[in-house]
Every structure is written in C-alpha cells, then in structure tokens.
Write a protein that holds these residues in place. Structure first.
Motif, mmCIF file in Angstrom:
data_model
loop_
_atom_site.group_PDB
_atom_site.id
_atom_site.type_symbol
_atom_site.label_atom_id
_atom_site.label_comp_id
_atom_site.label_asym_id
_atom_site.label_seq_id
_atom_site.Cartn_x
_atom_site.Cartn_y
_atom_site.Cartn_z
ATOM 1 N N TYR A 31 0.831 -1.194 0.000
ATOM 2 C CA TYR A 31 0.000 0.000 0.000
ATOM 3 C C TYR A 31 0.867 1.246 0.000
ATOM 4 O O TYR A 31 1.914 1.286 0.639
ATOM 5 C CB TYR A 31 -0.925 0.018 1.229
ATOM 6 C CG TYR A 31 -2.004 -1.027 1.170
ATOM 7 C CD1 TYR A 31 -3.191 -0.764 0.517
ATOM 8 C CD2 TYR A 31 -1.833 -2.274 1.754
ATOM 9 C CE1 TYR A 31 -4.196 -1.713 0.440
ATOM 10 C CE2 TYR A 31 -2.820 -3.228 1.690
ATOM 11 C CZ TYR A 31 -4.000 -2.947 1.033
ATOM 12 O OH TYR A 31 -4.981 -3.891 0.958
ATOM 13 N N CYS A 32 0.399 2.263 -0.699
ATOM 14 C CA CYS A 32 1.112 3.528 -0.779
ATOM 15 C C CYS A 32 0.945 4.282 0.540
ATOM 16 O O CYS A 32 -0.154 4.346 1.091
ATOM 17 C CB CYS A 32 0.556 4.367 -1.939
ATOM 18 S SG CYS A 32 1.277 6.004 -2.079
ATOM 19 N N GLY A 33 2.015 4.877 1.012
ATOM 20 C CA GLY A 33 1.965 5.641 2.242
ATOM 21 C C GLY A 33 1.375 7.024 2.053
ATOM 22 O O GLY A 33 1.008 7.679 3.029
ATOM 23 N N HIS A 34 1.254 7.472 0.815
ATOM 24 C CA HIS A 34 0.701 8.813 0.564
ATOM 25 C C HIS A 34 -0.806 8.770 0.378
ATOM 26 O O HIS A 34 -1.537 9.497 1.026
ATOM 27 C CB HIS A 34 1.367 9.448 -0.653
ATOM 28 C CG HIS A 34 0.883 10.821 -0.953
ATOM 29 N ND1 HIS A 34 1.160 11.891 -0.153
ATOM 30 C CD2 HIS A 34 0.087 11.285 -1.942
ATOM 31 C CE1 HIS A 34 0.586 12.960 -0.637
ATOM 32 N NE2 HIS A 34 -0.083 12.615 -1.730
ATOM 33 N N CYS A 35 -1.282 7.898 -0.525
ATOM 34 C CA CYS A 35 -2.716 7.879 -0.828
ATOM 35 C C CYS A 35 -3.439 6.711 -0.166
ATOM 36 O O CYS A 35 -4.656 6.642 -0.232
ATOM 37 C CB CYS A 35 -2.946 7.830 -2.338
ATOM 38 S SG CYS A 35 -2.392 6.315 -3.126
ATOM 39 N N LYS A 52 4.574 8.788 -6.474
ATOM 40 C CA LYS A 52 5.807 8.275 -7.079
ATOM 41 C C LYS A 52 7.018 8.596 -6.220
ATOM 42 O O LYS A 52 7.920 7.766 -6.086
ATOM 43 C CB LYS A 52 5.989 8.854 -8.489
ATOM 44 C CG LYS A 52 5.040 8.245 -9.492
ATOM 45 C CD LYS A 52 5.455 8.401 -10.925
ATOM 46 C CE LYS A 52 5.585 9.780 -11.423
ATOM 47 N NZ LYS A 52 5.740 9.865 -12.883
ATOM 48 N N GLU A 53 7.035 9.795 -5.608
ATOM 49 C CA GLU A 53 8.145 10.134 -4.719
ATOM 50 C C GLU A 53 8.200 9.184 -3.524
ATOM 51 O O GLU A 53 9.267 8.717 -3.132
ATOM 52 C CB GLU A 53 7.998 11.576 -4.216
ATOM 53 C CG GLU A 53 8.210 12.623 -5.271
ATOM 54 C CD GLU A 53 7.876 14.024 -4.768
ATOM 55 O OE1 GLU A 53 7.646 14.189 -3.541
ATOM 56 O OE2 GLU A 53 7.850 14.941 -5.603
ATOM 57 N N TRP A 54 7.031 8.893 -2.958
ATOM 58 C CA TRP A 54 6.978 7.987 -1.813
ATOM 59 C C TRP A 54 7.417 6.592 -2.232
ATOM 60 O O TRP A 54 8.154 5.923 -1.501
ATOM 61 C CB TRP A 54 5.557 7.938 -1.249
ATOM 62 C CG TRP A 54 5.464 7.085 -0.026
ATOM 63 C CD1 TRP A 54 5.656 7.474 1.260
ATOM 64 C CD2 TRP A 54 5.187 5.688 0.022
ATOM 65 N NE1 TRP A 54 5.512 6.410 2.110
ATOM 66 C CE2 TRP A 54 5.226 5.292 1.366
ATOM 67 C CE3 TRP A 54 4.918 4.729 -0.937
ATOM 68 C CZ2 TRP A 54 5.002 3.989 1.770
ATOM 69 C CZ3 TRP A 54 4.696 3.428 -0.531
ATOM 70 C CH2 TRP A 54 4.735 3.057 0.812
ATOM 71 N N LEU A 55 6.991 6.151 -3.408
ATOM 72 C CA LEU A 55 7.351 4.823 -3.906
ATOM 73 C C LEU A 55 8.853 4.723 -4.148
ATOM 74 O O LEU A 55 9.478 3.715 -3.820
ATOM 75 C CB LEU A 55 6.576 4.524 -5.190
ATOM 76 C CG LEU A 55 6.667 3.119 -5.739
ATOM 77 C CD1 LEU A 55 6.046 2.129 -4.766
ATOM 78 C CD2 LEU A 55 5.972 3.032 -7.087
ATOM 79 N N ALA A 56 9.468 5.775 -4.703
ATOM 80 C CA ALA A 56 10.910 5.770 -4.952
ATOM 81 C C ALA A 56 11.689 5.689 -3.643
ATOM 82 O O ALA A 56 12.743 5.051 -3.577
ATOM 83 C CB ALA A 56 11.317 7.020 -5.721
ATOM 84 N N LYS A 65 10.414 -0.565 -11.835
ATOM 85 C CA LYS A 65 9.477 -1.253 -12.730
ATOM 86 C C LYS A 65 8.440 -0.281 -13.281
ATOM 87 O O LYS A 65 8.087 -0.334 -14.456
ATOM 88 C CB LYS A 65 8.767 -2.391 -11.989
ATOM 89 C CG LYS A 65 9.665 -3.556 -11.632
ATOM 90 C CD LYS A 65 8.885 -4.593 -10.853
ATOM 91 C CE LYS A 65 9.782 -5.688 -10.336
ATOM 92 N NZ LYS A 65 9.044 -6.644 -9.488
ATOM 93 N N LEU A 66 7.971 0.611 -12.422
ATOM 94 C CA LEU A 66 6.998 1.610 -12.840
ATOM 95 C C LEU A 66 7.582 2.539 -13.891
ATOM 96 O O LEU A 66 6.932 2.843 -14.896
ATOM 97 C CB LEU A 66 6.526 2.417 -11.628
ATOM 98 C CG LEU A 66 5.583 3.576 -11.906
ATOM 99 C CD1 LEU A 66 4.210 3.052 -12.289
ATOM 100 C CD2 LEU A 66 5.491 4.488 -10.716
ATOM 101 N N GLN A 67 8.817 2.982 -13.685
ATOM 102 C CA GLN A 67 9.477 3.871 -14.641
ATOM 103 C C GLN A 67 9.647 3.181 -15.992
ATOM 104 O O GLN A 67 9.427 3.787 -17.042
ATOM 105 C CB GLN A 67 10.842 4.320 -14.114
ATOM 106 C CG GLN A 67 10.772 5.236 -12.911
ATOM 107 C CD GLN A 67 10.127 6.551 -13.250
ATOM 108 O OE1 GLN A 67 8.924 6.710 -13.098
ATOM 109 N NE2 GLN A 67 10.904 7.486 -13.716
ATOM 110 N N LEU A 68 10.051 1.912 -15.980
ATOM 111 C CA LEU A 68 10.211 1.168 -17.233
ATOM 112 C C LEU A 68 8.867 1.017 -17.952
ATOM 113 O O LEU A 68 8.788 1.202 -19.168
ATOM 114 C CB LEU A 68 10.819 -0.208 -16.956
ATOM 115 C CG LEU A 68 12.293 -0.213 -16.551
ATOM 116 C CD1 LEU A 68 12.731 -1.621 -16.156
ATOM 117 C CD2 LEU A 68 13.158 0.295 -17.693
ATOM 118 N N ARG A 69 7.831 0.685 -17.204
ATOM 119 C CA ARG A 69 6.514 0.512 -17.817
ATOM 120 C C ARG A 69 6.010 1.823 -18.414
ATOM 121 O O ARG A 69 5.479 1.852 -19.524
ATOM 122 C CB ARG A 69 5.526 -0.020 -16.790
ATOM 123 C CG ARG A 69 4.207 -0.446 -17.421
ATOM 124 C CD ARG A 69 3.234 -0.995 -16.428
ATOM 125 N NE ARG A 69 2.722 0.125 -15.640
ATOM 126 C CZ ARG A 69 2.448 0.072 -14.345
ATOM 127 N NH1 ARG A 69 2.649 -1.035 -13.682
ATOM 128 N NH2 ARG A 69 1.989 1.135 -13.715
#
Length: 196
Positions: A31-35, A52-56, A65-69
């Motif tokens: 789960y994302c810590g932001h949303c 995305k900042e939180w995920l990085a 993986k997200l950046q590549l996709r």
C-alpha cells in the motif's frame, strides 16, 4: 480417468497461453503511504507525483518497474505523459476561464435585492470574482451563515434566498480581509424578475 487428466492438461495449457501465474496465498499487497491505496492504483490518484516520490523512497525496485513501464507506454503511444493523464471531470471539453479583471479598473461588489415569485425576496451579490474569491465556496459560506439557499448563477453572481443585504455589509469584510468596506456598494432594489 483419462478425461480428468486431459482436462487438467488443457487448463494448464490455457493458463500458460494467457500468461497466468500461479498465485500463492496469502497475497501480499503493498500500500502507498501517501494515498493509502495499493501501489497499482496510485496512477489514478490526483497527487500521483507525490505517490511516485513515496514509492521511490520506500520501494525502489517497484519504482524502477513503474518507470520502465511508463517509458514503454510513452514510446508506444508517442503521447506526452501530462496530456495522456486524465484530469478530474472526465473527458469533457476543456473550459477556458475568462479573466476579464483589469488591474487598473476599480473593483466593486454590488449588492441588490429583487422579488422572486410571490413575496419572495433574493439578494444578489455581484463582483466577488474580481477579488479572486471562489464563488462556489462563497455561496456555500453564505448558505450556511444565513441558513438559506445560495447558488452561483451563470454570470458570476451569487443569489442568496432572502433579504440579507444589510448583514452582508459586515459579513463580507470580516470573512475576506482583502475586500475593503468601501468596495461594497448598495444598488438598492434590482429589477423585478419576469413573473409568469
């Protein structure tokens, strides 16, 4: 017996063709810590950049993986990522906000009362938009302050049910400090609306 084996083999072949992966339970969901949504759904959140900042920061391997996709999707479609992302409100036509306010022109708020229906009075507030005040928020504030109906009309006016013109001379400068008392003018009785 052979029919059961054949059925099981067909299921395996179909699963391999569709790219299905065997699932192990319990399923671990990140789960994302932001949303606070699963990270797969962050792209539908309005503050996707913060997600995305939180995920990085917390899951760098998933961020890669997200950046590549995203890079593959952008290369395949050839569309700018900001243009591709749908904004709130759906795929409707873009609305262009009219900014008619000249900085040199004097800003005025005009208050008037009119009759609606049989002995029904409404107060019309015009000119709040010149002070960069959100008209919808102002209408909601007036409705709760005076315990009545209040709405924004198409021509940037707020219509308040009831005769509250005298109270508005105190309420508007108290609520919005950028509006001086001298900028509020009384237009008296407005034109009577068309009665059927």
């Amino acid at each position: 017996m052979n029919a059961l084996k054949e059925l099981a083999m067909n299921k395996n072949n179909i699963g391999e063709c569709l790219g299905l992966v065997e699932v192990t339970y319990p399923i671990a969901v990140k789960y994302c810590g932001h949303c606070s949504m699963p990270i797969e759904y962050c792209e539908f959140y309005s503050e996707y950049d913060k997600c995305k900042e939180w995920l990085a920061k917390n899951y760098p391997e998933d961020y890669e993986k997200l950046q590549l996709r995203e890079a593959e999707d952008d290369a395949a479609s050839g569309v700018d990522a900001e243009k591709k992302r749908q904004k709130r409100g759906g795929k409707g036509m873009l609305r262009i906000k009219k900014d008619n306010s000249d900085d040199d022109a004097p800003k005025r708020i005009r208050l008037s009362c009119t009759m609606r229906g049989k002995n029904k009075r409404v107060t019309i507030v015009a000119g709040l938009g010149a002070f960069k005040i959100d008209l919808r928020a102002a209408a909601k504030f007036f409705g709760s302050k005076f315990a009545c109906g209040s709405s924004v009309t198409g021509d940037n006016e707020i219509v308040i049910q009831g005769d509250v013109k005298d109270e508005l001379f105190k309420v508007i400068p108290e609520k919005w400090m950028e509006v001086p008392k001298e900028a509020i003018e009384d237009c008296g009785e407005g034109k009577k609306s068309q009665q059927n």
